[in-house]
Write a protein that holds these residues in place. Structure first.
Motif, short mmCIF file in Angstrom:
data_model
loop_
_atom_site.label_atom_id
_atom_site.label_comp_id
_atom_site.label_asym_id
_atom_site.label_seq_id
_atom_site.Cartn_x
_atom_site.Cartn_y
_atom_site.Cartn_z
N TYR A 1 36.02 -0.13 15.12
CA TYR A 1 34.62 -0.53 14.92
C TYR A 1 34.07 0.18 13.68
O TYR A 1 34.69 1.12 13.17
N VAL A 2 32.95 -0.32 13.19
CA VAL A 2 32.25 0.35 12.10
C VAL A 2 30.80 0.55 12.53
O VAL A 2 30.34 -0.08 13.49
N TYR A 3 30.13 1.43 11.87
CA TYR A 3 28.69 1.57 12.07
C TYR A 3 27.99 0.89 10.90
O TYR A 3 28.36 1.11 9.74
N LEU A 4 27.00 0.07 11.21
CA LEU A 4 26.15 -0.48 10.17
C LEU A 4 24.91 0.39 10.09
O LEU A 4 24.25 0.64 11.12
N VAL A 5 24.62 0.90 8.92
CA VAL A 5 23.46 1.76 8.75
C VAL A 5 22.52 1.07 7.77
O VAL A 5 22.94 0.69 6.67
N GLY A 6 21.30 0.88 8.19
CA GLY A 6 20.34 0.20 7.31
C GLY A 6 19.00 0.13 7.98
O GLY A 6 18.62 1.03 8.73
N GLY A 7 18.31 -0.94 7.76
CA GLY A 7 16.98 -1.09 8.33
C GLY A 7 16.01 -1.57 7.27
O GLY A 7 14.89 -1.97 7.57
N ALA A 8 16.48 -1.54 6.01
CA ALA A 8 15.66 -2.03 4.88
C ALA A 8 14.19 -1.63 5.02
O ALA A 8 13.32 -2.49 5.09
N PRO A 9 13.89 -0.32 5.08
CA PRO A 9 12.48 0.07 5.26
C PRO A 9 11.60 -0.42 4.10
O PRO A 9 12.00 -0.34 2.94
N ARG A 10 10.43 -0.94 4.47
CA ARG A 10 9.48 -1.41 3.45
C ARG A 10 8.19 -0.64 3.63
O ARG A 10 7.82 -0.31 4.75
N TRP A 11 7.55 -0.34 2.53
CA TRP A 11 6.32 0.43 2.67
C TRP A 11 5.19 -0.13 1.82
O TRP A 11 5.41 -0.90 0.89
N GLY A 12 4.01 0.31 2.18
CA GLY A 12 2.81 -0.10 1.46
C GLY A 12 1.67 0.81 1.83
O GLY A 12 1.82 1.72 2.66
N GLU A 13 0.52 0.60 1.18
CA GLU A 13 -0.64 1.47 1.41
C GLU A 13 -1.75 0.63 2.03
O GLU A 13 -1.91 -0.54 1.71
N PHE A 14 -2.50 1.24 2.90
CA PHE A 14 -3.69 0.53 3.41
C PHE A 14 -4.86 1.51 3.48
O PHE A 14 -4.67 2.74 3.58
N ALA A 15 -6.04 0.94 3.39
CA ALA A 15 -7.25 1.77 3.35
C ALA A 15 -7.75 1.97 4.77
O ALA A 15 -7.88 1.01 5.53
N ALA A 16 -7.99 3.23 5.10
CA ALA A 16 -8.50 3.52 6.44
C ALA A 16 -9.48 4.67 6.33
O ALA A 16 -9.10 5.76 5.90
N GLY A 17 -10.75 4.39 6.68
CA GLY A 17 -11.76 5.45 6.70
C GLY A 17 -11.93 6.15 5.37
O GLY A 17 -12.03 7.37 5.32
N GLY A 18 -11.89 5.38 4.31
CA GLY A 18 -12.16 5.95 3.01
C GLY A 18 -10.96 6.61 2.35
O GLY A 18 -11.08 7.22 1.29
N ARG A 19 -9.79 6.53 2.95
CA ARG A 19 -8.59 7.05 2.29
C ARG A 19 -7.44 6.06 2.51
O ARG A 19 -7.57 5.14 3.31
N THR A 20 -6.39 6.28 1.79
CA THR A 20 -5.25 5.37 1.96
C THR A 20 -4.16 6.06 2.79
O THR A 20 -4.01 7.29 2.74
N ALA A 21 -3.47 5.26 3.55
CA ALA A 21 -2.38 5.78 4.38
C ALA A 21 -1.15 4.92 4.16
O ALA A 21 -1.24 3.72 3.89
N THR A 22 0.01 5.56 4.27
CA THR A 22 1.27 4.84 4.05
C THR A 22 1.71 4.16 5.34
O THR A 22 1.65 4.75 6.42
N VAL A 23 2.13 2.91 5.22
CA VAL A 23 2.71 2.16 6.35
C VAL A 23 4.17 1.89 6.01
O VAL A 23 4.49 1.48 4.89
N VAL A 24 5.06 2.13 6.97
CA VAL A 24 6.48 1.84 6.77
C VAL A 24 6.93 0.88 7.88
O VAL A 24 6.67 1.13 9.05
N LEU A 25 7.58 -0.20 7.49
CA LEU A 25 8.08 -1.19 8.45
C LEU A 25 9.62 -1.16 8.40
O LEU A 25 10.20 -1.21 7.31
N VAL A 26 10.25 -1.06 9.55
CA VAL A 26 11.71 -0.92 9.58
C VAL A 26 12.34 -2.05 10.42
O VAL A 26 11.86 -2.35 11.52
#
Lengths: 276, 699
Positions: free
Chosen positions: B144-169
């Protein structure tokens, strides 16, 4: 063709069925009408006793097994032992020394059958197979030659039971089938009701006892015809000087299928003829 | 004017609240987010490709095939071993069903494994195609092999007057975002680090909301291609407490087991406390118990306490262990395994998990073991009220993710039941991972009181193994025509020193039919009774009555034969006879003992320079097969270049025939095939030595 020649022919057919796998045919759904290990490299049929144990272990109500065994039993009864079974043929070939049948030991084979079933039920293991002399001859030895088996404890146990039974056969004619064979025990339940059997013409029987002396099983055909121990081998038929005995297919319970005393003639006082 | 302005503001508010905020996402650069954003999925390799794919490359001595599905695109992988032992990976990147020499990937080798990096085009249904970075790791010699990945994607969003990073996996590595197994993480506390570890306080399941800058949000839309997500405001979601060194440990309140005394973690202020999540079924946890007992005896008088939080489901097992080992510290038991409220509070995803708290109830360390644990306890006891660590540096960097089911459950969606009787059906469990699933319990949940179904338990399902179980449902009274229930599968597995328990459920619908007896159901028992009565009569009766008994018995025998054939017993007989279990018929010894390799053989196996693949042929009724399987597993453990797979010879006769584990028409079990040489080893006598000798035949 004499009855003996005909019987040798059917016994050869039994051996032929036992090794029919040599033609390349694999395992089939058929049950062998005798004791022949399905582990035999050339077997194409299933051993009824081996199957019975496996079905008990798996908790299956064995309709197929019972149906086939009952069909075999109704057809020939223990005639399969005397006419077809390859291990029965080994018994036959080693039947040098006739001995009186010890009737008290007759239920032993039913006890072996019961013990085989109880061991499978309680211990969930096929214990009879591990002791079976037929398996020793037709499975353990061939697989040793094929390099699958080795000389280890199970192999030595198999060889031990085989040697014991062979010695028993030499000392007492048809020793295995007289007292120990569970398949014979199973078929013996059908012996009286099977369609193949001996017939006795009471009017011709002089109760001379020659038939009993000729019987390798040591039983008295004229006293208890088609009894549960009779293999229906027919050796008593040519021995009877008054041609009172015959063998063939007939309805169970038909005239001549019952013991002599049941047809109105009193049994001899001594019952067992003197040995010569 | 004022009214218009209010209306505009209201519309904008509704728009904000109803439609939320679209966050554009881009592929996160490698290593920009933590290892937690790289999911790991094992992929079993097989001797034949799933699709008809041709290979135009160099000659190979061993070929193993796999398939990666990214959206609607299916990519065939070929792991090939050349004659000189070099392992290479080819991918049919253009999906033309022909792997050419130039489709080889450049691998990097490390002791014990080879790693290849690929970039394949994922084609998510309903989203735009994108390039998917994927790492393939092959533990040398394994199937067997292990597949390692997940293609994480990120972006910024505004919350309460500041920006926060969002990561989707893409947590399940299927090339489509927003599917089961995927997750997202948000830097809710704005510290610049996204704590997306499996028990991190900033990691969220797709349906889970989060709170940042005192506002709560949830995902309302995920683009399958991962180009964007939409965040909408939602009702207040309590923030997850951080479980990092420097933060206070969440309060624990429970009734101790078995004495039933109330307990509160806060009552232990002033003491150094080890909070330990464990279970009696967890081997690594039980291995640690002697050390805990020793530490407790040595330091309990100095202000050291242990709090045991058991994830057991068996009260009897726990009671036995506590009594036998004389455990004196407070233990919590809910009998709910991973659903244990205290384990959920601490977001426990593997055991053993432990936290070492200082005298103020602040988490100072987690997952310490052995001497290091003893040293830190002494250190904390000797320096009371030391300055609190404030830097948030997670000790654990897990790459395995939270407990992931490893068993696939295949069951019919609908099962017919006979009123007043019930019925039976099969459930097939397939282990998709290289870890053994232990103590597998299968039972039905959600049935009415009138229906009962006994639980089935299997000791284990080996790596990549398969088991079929029969579940019986009995109906004692009248029930509705349609019953909805679920097949629950409970098991655990361990990876190195981390153990996980899984409870999976598959829905099943029972259709209760008309009370119409099956043609062979009612006469079945009559046949047995008639057969017995007939045999007794055959002994007792004479003359014409015996003729009648004989003819009746012929009918009964025929009926029994027909019923047996209809129930598939003829096939059952054939199956039993055509696969020869050597230990069952007394050709070989029955071996049931635990496997231990002699040191000399273990060393010789470890020194084996080549690679080998072993196939273990077995059947469920074979007495010595578990021994053979365990021994081959030990052999593979002794040398990572030796891989193995288990083949049920009854289920997969074709493969057994192809492999040649046949003598005179019988498939023989247990049998071990050395794939490289084609040598088959039968029986279990001196098996380890014979395997070693067979490996020596490999050139």
């Amino acid at each position: 063709m004499t009855l003996r020649t005909f019987r040798r022919g059917t016994q050869s057919l039994g051996i032929l069925l036992g090794v029919f796998g040599a033609t390349g045919i694999g395992m089939t759904h058929l049950l062998f009408p005798g004791l022949h290990c399905y582990a035999c490299p050339l077997a194409i049929t299933v051993c009824p006793i081996g199957l019975m144990q496996n079905l008990i272990i798996s908790g299956t109500v064995p309709f197929y097994f019972l149906g086939v065994v009952a069909t075999y039993g109704l057809l020939l009864g223990r005639g399969w032992c005397g006419w077809f079974c390859p291990f029965g043929t080994v018994n036959d070939l080693l039947a040098f020394r006739k001995a009186r049948f010890v009737r008290a030991l007759s239920p032993l084979k039913l006890l072996v059958l019961l013990g085989t079933g109880v061991a499978a039920w309680r211990l969930a293991d096929t214990w009879f197979c591990k002791l079976c002399p037929a398996a020793s001859l037709t499975a353990s030895l061939p697989y040793l030659g094929l390099g699958v088996a080795e000389v280890n404890t199970p192999f030595l146990i198999h060889m031990g039971t085989l040697a014991t039974v062979l010695v028993g056969m030499v000392l007492v004619a048809r020793f295995w089938y007289r007292y120990l064979c569970p398949m014979g025990g199973l078929l013996s339940l059908f012996n009286r009701v099977s369609f193949f059997g001996l017939r006795l013409r009471a009017d011709r029987c002089t109760e001379c006892g020659v038939c009993a002396r000729s019987c390798p099983m040591g039983i008295e055909p004229h006293q208890k015809i088609n009894s549960s121990d009779c293999l229906k081998c027919g050796k008593c038929i040519p021995a009877c000087k008054s041609s009172a005995l015959s063998i063939g297919f007939s309805l169970p319970g038909a005239r001549g299928r019952d013991p002599l005393r049941a047809s109105g003639t009193a049994a001899r006082a001594d019952r067992v003829p003197p040995r010569q | 004017m004022m009214r218009t302005a209010l209306t505009v503001l209201f519309v904008l508010g509704v728009a904000w609240g109803g439609w939320g905020q679209d966050v554009r996402l881009t592929l996160a650069p490698a290593d920009a987010v933590g290892d937690w954003a790289q999911a790991l999925v094992p992929l079993r390799l097989r001797s034949t490709p799933a699709q008809d794919v041709a290979f135009d490359g160099p000659p190979l001595v061993l070929s193993q095939w796999g398939e990666v599905v990214l959206g609607t695109a299916r990519y065939t992988l070929l792991l090939g071993i050349r004659a000189d032992g070099q392992a290479d990976l080819w991918v049919d990147a253009n999906r033309d069903k022909r792997i050419s020499s130039d489709e080889i990937l450049v691998g990097s080798r490390a002791p014990g494994y080879v790693e290849w990096v690929a970039e394949l085009r994922a084609t998510p249904s309903g989203g735009e195609a994108f390039l998917y970075p994927l790492t393939v790791v092959w533990p040398e010699g394994r199937g067997y092999v292990y597949l390692v990945g997940g293609a994480p994607r990120w972006g910024e969003f505004a919350a309460g007057g500041r920006t926060a990073t969002v990561v989707l996996v893409d947590g399940d590595l299927d090339g489509t975002y927003g599917t089961k197994g995927d997750f997202y993480a948000v830097d809710v506390d704005g510290d610049g680090i996204v704590h997306g570890e499996p028990d991190g306080h900033e990691r969220f399941a797709l349906g889970e909301g989060f709170t940042s800058a005192e506002r709560s949000y949830r995902l309302s839309h995920i683009d399958p291609g991962g180009a964007a997500v939409r965040l909408v405001p939602t009702g207040y979601v309590p923030p997850k407490p951080p479980l990092l060194p420097g933060y206070p440990a969440p309060e624990l309140r429970f009734t101790t087991f078995p004495d039933g005394k109330p307990f509160a973690l806060s009552d232990l202020r002033g003491k150094v406390v080890l909070v330990d999540f464990w279970a009696t079924w967890c081997g690594p946890c039980m291995n640690e118990l002697p050390l805990f007992l020793e530490l407790y005896e040595a330091h309990s008088g100095d202000g050291f306490e242990i709090v045991g939080l058991s994830l057991d489901t068996s009260e009897r097992d726990l009671r036995t262990v506590l009594a036998e080992r004389d455990v004196g510290w407070p233990v919590a038991f809910e009998g709910k395994s991973w659903d244990n409220t205290l384990a959920q509070l601490y977001r426990v995803y593997q055991i053993p998990t432990s936290y070492l708290l200082d005298q103020d109830g602040i988490i100072r360390y987690r997952d310490l073991h052995g001497n290091e644990l003893a040293e830190r306890i002494v250190e904390l006891l000797s320096t009371p009220l030391a300055p609190v660590l404030v830097e948030a540096s997670p000790v654990l960097v897990p790459v395995l993710g939270p407990p992931r089911p490893i068993l696939e459950v295949h069951a019919p969606p609908e099962v017919g039941l006979v009123p007043g009787e019930g019925g039976m059906f099969s459930v097939v469990l397939v282990n998709t991972a290289p870890y053994e699933a232990e103590e597998v319990r299968i039972f039905l949940a959600g049935l009415p009181d009138e229906a009962t179904a006994p639980e089935v338990e299997l000791a284990g399902i080996p790596a990549f193994g398969e088991r079929e179980v029969r579940l019986a449902v009995e109906l004692a009274g009248a029930v509705s025509p349609v019953l909805s229930a679920s097949i629950e599968v409970l098991y655990h597995y361990c990876i190195a020193d981390a153990c996980f328990q899984i409870q999976d459920a598959v829905p099943v619908v029972f259709a209760v039919g008309e009370a119409r007896p099956r043609p062979w159901a009612i006469p079945a028992w009559w046949i047995l009774i008639a057969l017995g009565v007939g045999l007794v009569l055959a002994v007792l009766l004479r003359g014409r009555l015996l003729i009648v008994a004989g003819l009746v018995l012929v009918g009964v025998a025929g009926a029994s034969l027909i019923v047996g054939v209809l129930r598939g017993q003829a096939t059952q007989a054939w199956r039993i006879a055509s696969v020869l279990c050597t230990s069952c018929v007394g050709i070989d010894e029955v071996r049931t003992e635990d496997v231990t390799l002699p040191p000399s053989i273990r060393d010789a196996l470890a020194a084996f320079p080549g690679s080998a693949h072993l196939m273990v042929f077995h059947t469920p009724w074979c007495k010595s097969c578990p021994y053979a399987k365990a021994l081959v597993a030990e052999v593979a453990r002794a040398n990572p270049r030796i891989s193995y797979e288990l083949v049920d010879a009854d289920q997969d006769r074709d493969q057994a025939e192809k492999a040649g584990v046949i003598q005179a028409g019988r498939v023989i079990v247990p049998a071990i095939l050395v794939v490289e040489t084609g040598r088959a080893l039968f029986g279990t006598s001196d098996l380890a030595a014979r395997i070693l000798a067979a490996l020596g035949e490999i050139q």
